[in-house]
Design a protein around this motif. Sequence first.
Motif, mmCIF file in Angstrom:
data_model
loop_
_atom_site.group_PDB
_atom_site.id
_atom_site.type_symbol
_atom_site.label_atom_id
_atom_site.label_comp_id
_atom_site.label_asym_id
_atom_site.label_seq_id
_atom_site.Cartn_x
_atom_site.Cartn_y
_atom_site.Cartn_z
ATOM 1 N N UNK A 163 17.635 8.874 -33.975
ATOM 2 C CA UNK A 163 18.852 8.357 -35.049
ATOM 3 C C UNK A 163 19.832 8.798 -34.322
ATOM 4 N N UNK A 164 20.174 8.640 -32.779
ATOM 5 C CA UNK A 164 21.495 9.661 -32.162
ATOM 6 C C UNK A 164 22.126 8.120 -32.052
ATOM 7 N N UNK A 165 23.714 7.844 -32.409
ATOM 8 C CA UNK A 165 23.842 7.125 -31.382
ATOM 9 C C UNK A 165 24.902 6.977 -30.723
ATOM 10 N N UNK A 166 24.669 7.383 -29.475
ATOM 11 C CA UNK A 166 26.634 7.589 -28.691
ATOM 12 C C UNK A 166 27.246 6.466 -27.886
ATOM 13 N N UNK A 167 28.290 6.247 -27.797
ATOM 14 C CA UNK A 167 29.471 5.196 -26.512
ATOM 15 C C UNK A 167 29.354 6.612 -25.485
ATOM 16 N N UNK A 168 29.390 6.036 -24.741
ATOM 17 C CA UNK A 168 29.435 6.542 -23.521
ATOM 18 C C UNK A 168 30.969 5.324 -22.046
ATOM 19 N N UNK A 169 31.559 5.945 -21.536
ATOM 20 C CA UNK A 169 31.579 5.356 -20.637
ATOM 21 C C UNK A 169 30.933 5.745 -19.546
ATOM 22 N N UNK A 170 30.679 5.278 -18.373
ATOM 23 C CA UNK A 170 30.270 5.548 -16.987
ATOM 24 C C UNK A 170 29.518 6.737 -17.251
ATOM 25 N N UNK A 171 28.486 6.673 -16.536
ATOM 26 C CA UNK A 171 27.275 7.390 -16.796
ATOM 27 C C UNK A 171 26.614 8.353 -15.325
ATOM 28 N N UNK A 221 25.911 -6.799 -30.154
ATOM 29 C CA UNK A 221 26.454 -5.709 -29.650
ATOM 30 C C UNK A 221 26.137 -4.714 -31.092
ATOM 31 N N UNK A 222 27.363 -4.750 -32.059
ATOM 32 C CA UNK A 222 27.479 -3.850 -33.263
ATOM 33 C C UNK A 222 26.027 -3.636 -33.313
ATOM 34 N N UNK A 223 25.482 -5.327 -33.787
ATOM 35 C CA UNK A 223 24.527 -6.141 -34.973
ATOM 36 C C UNK A 223 22.731 -4.709 -34.588
ATOM 37 N N UNK A 224 22.707 -5.284 -32.876
ATOM 38 C CA UNK A 224 22.177 -4.303 -32.464
ATOM 39 C C UNK A 224 21.777 -2.755 -32.205
ATOM 40 N N UNK A 225 22.912 -2.204 -32.108
ATOM 41 C CA UNK A 225 23.158 -1.145 -32.582
ATOM 42 C C UNK A 225 21.987 -0.595 -33.996
ATOM 43 N N UNK A 226 23.004 -1.568 -34.761
ATOM 44 C CA UNK A 226 22.614 -1.091 -36.237
ATOM 45 C C UNK A 226 21.547 -1.539 -36.170
ATOM 46 N N UNK A 227 20.926 -2.067 -35.601
ATOM 47 C CA UNK A 227 18.411 -2.803 -35.865
ATOM 48 C C UNK A 227 18.369 -1.849 -35.720
ATOM 49 N N UNK A 228 18.535 -1.031 -34.333
ATOM 50 C CA UNK A 228 17.674 0.072 -33.100
ATOM 51 C C UNK A 228 18.033 1.014 -33.922
ATOM 52 N N UNK A 229 19.335 1.890 -34.691
ATOM 53 C CA UNK A 229 19.705 2.531 -35.198
ATOM 54 C C UNK A 229 18.976 3.014 -36.558
ATOM 55 N N UNK A 241 16.821 6.568 -30.858
ATOM 56 C CA UNK A 241 18.737 6.733 -30.357
ATOM 57 C C UNK A 241 18.782 5.369 -29.806
ATOM 58 N N UNK A 242 19.944 5.246 -29.331
ATOM 59 C CA UNK A 242 20.506 4.518 -28.616
ATOM 60 C C UNK A 242 22.161 5.474 -27.227
ATOM 61 N N UNK A 243 21.980 4.456 -26.571
ATOM 62 C CA UNK A 243 23.456 5.482 -26.073
ATOM 63 C C UNK A 243 23.731 3.756 -25.710
ATOM 64 N N UNK A 244 24.690 3.378 -25.465
ATOM 65 C CA UNK A 244 25.885 2.771 -25.382
ATOM 66 C C UNK A 244 27.039 2.398 -23.949
ATOM 67 N N UNK A 245 27.008 1.877 -23.017
ATOM 68 C CA UNK A 245 28.054 2.921 -21.673
ATOM 69 C C UNK A 245 28.627 1.451 -22.089
ATOM 70 N N UNK A 246 29.651 1.701 -22.327
ATOM 71 C CA UNK A 246 30.998 0.892 -22.113
ATOM 72 C C UNK A 246 32.171 1.028 -20.745
ATOM 73 N N UNK A 247 32.588 0.635 -20.613
ATOM 74 C CA UNK A 247 33.908 -0.002 -19.795
ATOM 75 C C UNK A 247 35.460 1.175 -19.327
ATOM 76 N N UNK A 248 35.258 1.487 -20.141
ATOM 77 C CA UNK A 248 36.429 2.024 -20.209
ATOM 78 C C UNK A 248 36.843 2.224 -21.989
ATOM 79 N N UNK A 249 37.614 3.627 -21.887
ATOM 80 C CA UNK A 249 38.117 4.785 -23.378
ATOM 81 C C UNK A 249 38.829 3.983 -24.252
ATOM 82 N N UNK A 250 38.787 2.605 -24.513
ATOM 83 C CA UNK A 250 39.111 1.407 -25.215
ATOM 84 C C UNK A 250 37.899 0.967 -25.952
ATOM 85 N N UNK A 251 37.758 0.790 -25.030
ATOM 86 C CA UNK A 251 36.374 -0.238 -25.276
ATOM 87 C C UNK A 251 35.486 0.509 -26.099
ATOM 88 N N UNK A 252 35.294 2.002 -25.764
ATOM 89 C CA UNK A 252 34.408 3.339 -26.433
ATOM 90 C C UNK A 252 34.892 3.765 -27.585
#
Length: 763
Positions: free
Chosen positions: A476-484, A416-424, A429-440
């Motif tokens: 160039x935006x990268x946004x990491x979010x819990x449920x959208x 996941x980290x490699x894919x975000x870095x590649x796209x960025x 722009x990248x939006x990553x949807x995580x499951x909880x606060x700790x993961x984000x």
Amino acid sequence: MGAFDWFWKAMGSTTQRNDKVSRSIIERSGELSAQFKAYSDEGVVEAVRAAVGERGIEDKVAFIAGLAEASTRALAMAPFGVQSQAVLRLLEGDVIQMDTGEGKTLVGAMAATGFALTGKRVHLMTVNNYLAQRDAEWMRPLVEFFGLTVGAVTEASTREERVAAYRCDVVYAPVAEIGFDHLRDNQITRREDAVQAPADVALVDEADSVLIDEALVPLVLAGSVGTQQATGRITEAVSRLSAGTDYAVDSTGRAVSLTEHGARAIERSLGIESLYDAEHVGDTLVRVNLALHAKALLIRDVHYIVDDGKVALVDASRGRVAELQRWPDGLQAAVEAKEGLDVSEGGRILDSITLQALMRRYPQVCGMTGTAVEATEQLRTFYGLRVSVIERATPTKRFDEADRIYATAAEKNRAIVEEVALLNGRGQPVLVGTHDVAESEALAAQLRQLGIEVSVLNAKNDAEEARIIAEAGDVGRVTVSTQMAGRGTDIRLGGADESAREEVVSLGGLAVIGTSRHRTSRLDNQLRGRAGRQGDPGLTVFFVSLEDDVVVTGGADSKVTAQPDAEGRITDPKVAAFIEHCRRVTEGQLLEIHAQTWKYNKLIADHRDILDERRAAILDTPVAWRELAARCPQRAAELDGLPAEVREQAAREIMAYHLDAEWSAYLALMDEVRESIHLRAIARETPIDEYHRIAVREFKELANRAVDQAAETFAKVEIDAAGAHLDDAGWKRPSATWTYMVSDNPLSGGGNSLISGVANIFR
């Protein structure tokens, strides 16, 4: 043909016929647009009102055309034909499915205005305070164009503001606030003290989330009975226990129990002979189990956060702080003690209602969401609602890539980290949807180590969500979010002002990455829907590992073997099919939990309806005085010298007090029965049947006791020109009340599901 194939075929045919008729009406209303454009504002209003007859909307073509013209004039927003079609389906009482970014806010406002024009008061239910306030102000010009009124209720609203808002034609409010105000109104003893006014229509935003995912979440009104401490000694003793040796967590992650070794350790720490003696089993053991549940199953920054010295629960289905939500008092206190915080005041439950029961109170329910099709069966079964799919105004250009599957969570996270870095690296722009606060926060930290600037949207900073989301589509935006789900703000390519739109389009639009599959496909699709807005290009892909919760839970009785490549990736289509099977299993489990819980709650909801009728009679008629005077004629004769209104109000307050007290005791008793009803199966009894039998018996006794106790109070309490002095006699309503939601959502997963977890504390 299967036994029920004819039914689904008929349902499909009905929906298709409805959609065909709707499209025909919209086509004809479009032909009227030139005619309506020539009208004055007054002419548009007159034409729309003329389309309404005694039986409702009689000229749908003119009605929809007029609403569209009013929207264009009042808001400078000309609705697409598909938006007008959605309005029509809402007015017909459907749940509509519209993709993210297709204009549900305008559709909801037009439909609410349409209902109000037919003389119906509408509660337009949002999922949070921000959206209620924003949408009410944003859409106000449309409602007021027709001489109608619009108001908003939020958590911050004063009593006076609520009273004024609820008397408007269109009321925007979070669904929880509407439920809490209903509970508070059920405690009044004078009708004029009611905050709410009757409403005819519930128009629900994020309908599948509210009507299905959170339908069984109890809204609770509590009264002060003093602090329920999880004592420091117990918390300290439990904190020293070790997993495996002293306690064991079951395979679902929802229940924990002491081992014999752990019980002995607790007994030594507390200086008692046995936790299971009669002296300790009803109190000390319960507190130990609560503290153990808090230690082992509730994880900071996953299930809750600590903010400003207070525990705040995280709504896992939305990834934000669950306002006013708490666990049952004993467990809440245990978590607070675990974190070394002041333990909040406990309370006796005065009343509670589930969102599903709340919806029963409306003559008509409809709604809108981006993901209704997957919930079609539940919406039909539990609410009798149809689903209408509204096509996009512009065909989608989004590409949904197949899941990328990895053997382990570590390998997945690295990918996941490699894919975000590649796209960025190329500016997409990248939006990553995580499951909880700790993961984000963990993912954001890894990305920042690579020099990538990250905006984090989770339960710790949801007040900033509108600004973060509005800019998430910029270069160039990268946004990491819990449920959208329910975020309520569109992601526009090129930033909020779309200044770099063409550049982002050339880069492929917004890329959405899911860090794991959810337990229901609807949540997956809600995340996907953030890309490809209104015909924009976009990309979505989910990363999955064989260690993910949905795979472990859904595939608990199955094994899968596959040969990963050097990076841990698995491309075997059989594994992809297995993961989809696991998701279907977890989705089926959630549906079964909902169906079973619904059966338990339905009878309580029926009893609530009877209670509400009784309470309304007490408030609105002299029935309380007549009944008490008949039971205690001598006492009634003693009060002949008082004005009739004073006597009747005194009787009303006495009767209402005992009715409310008995209802509170009934709810507490049935909660205890629910926790132990599974034991009936051991005696070859059907738990649900036994639960119903007990509920019916107890409710009948509740009604009899309430009247008997009211008569006893009436016979001896002091009643004078000032009324009944209940407080002086010890019959005092709680001096403080507050509201909260019990975290009881099976979608939360990972230990935050207390349907079985809390029950196990008391077994």
